[in-house]
Scaffold this motif. Structure first.
Motif: not given
Length: 223
Positions: A48-75
């Motif tokens: 069972r995954p502990t919640g620690l993800l290393k290197d390319t495994a990070i992409a598994l969760v990054r794929a469902v992470q909300p993308v900041p808007t242009f305005e949020q990035k500026e802020d």
């Protein structure tokens, strides 16, 4: 607080993240999910995954992470720049978010456009040298040609560097070594990218007169 909300906490070097069960469920990562090439899903009892993800495994969760808007990035950038300046830091190098963690090339170039727009409006309080991933070399070269140079006329923003990774990091125990880690005799680290692929990409970037920054931490990666 976190029982029903996804949590994504990144280590300072960007090579390891800690996520909670909600985030794992959203990404459909469970005991049956194999480790991706160049990455590790840390596991506990029964795989069972502990919640620690290393290197390319990070992409598994990054794929469902909300993308900041242009305005949020500026802020975000303005706040970070102001904080740096308040501590006496007048220039920073931004190495960007590596594509091996799931960041798309479009988003990587979007970050550069955010910096450019802030510089256009004189809203960058610290000087920035901004890099993009090696995979975006062609896009960066086109950006440089479009802007007619390697920096903004305000001299608050400069660019022209591309970065990629051969291995992981020491803190995450994914830097690639000839000998195993003292904490795990079966672990010698991770090779994130194929060497031939990196060499081809580096040659392409050099032909475009770009500065290449290649991450290699462990002795085997350096060799």
């Amino acid at each position: 607080v976190t029982a029903s909300n996804p949590v994504f906490l990144s280590r300072s070097d960007g090579h390891m993240v800690l996520v909670n069960d909600v985030a794992l469920a959203l990404a459909q990562v469970d005991a049956s999910t194999p480790d991706p090439e160049g990455g590790v899903i840390e596991r506990g009892e029964g795989g069972r995954p502990t919640g620690l993800l290393k290197d390319t495994a990070i992409a598994l969760v990054r794929a469902v992470q909300p993308v900041p808007t242009f305005e949020q990035k500026e802020d975000h950038i303005k706040r970070a720049a102001a904080y740096a300046l308040s501590n006496g830091v007048t220039m920073v190098h931004d190495m960007g978010i590596p594509t091996f963690t799931g960041q798309s090339l479009d988003l990587c170039m979007k970050d550069l456009w955010v910096y450019w727009n802030l510089a256009q409006r004189s809203e960058l309080s610290t000087r920035v040298y901004a890099c993009v991933p090696l995979d975006a070399a062609e896009e960066l070269r086109a950006f440089i040609d479009e802007k007619g140079g390697w920096s903004h006329q305000s001299e608050m923003l400069s660019f022209g560097c591309v970065k990629d990774f051969y291995d992981g990091s020491l803190g995450s125990e994914t830097a690639l070594f000839h000998d195993p880690y003292a904490s795990d005799a079966a672990n010698t680290g991770i090779r994130i990218h194929d060497r031939d692929r990196l060499e081809r990409s580096v040659r392409t970037a050099i032909r475009s007169d770009l500065q290449v920054i290649l991450h290699a931490i462990g002795d085997k990666a350096v060799d």
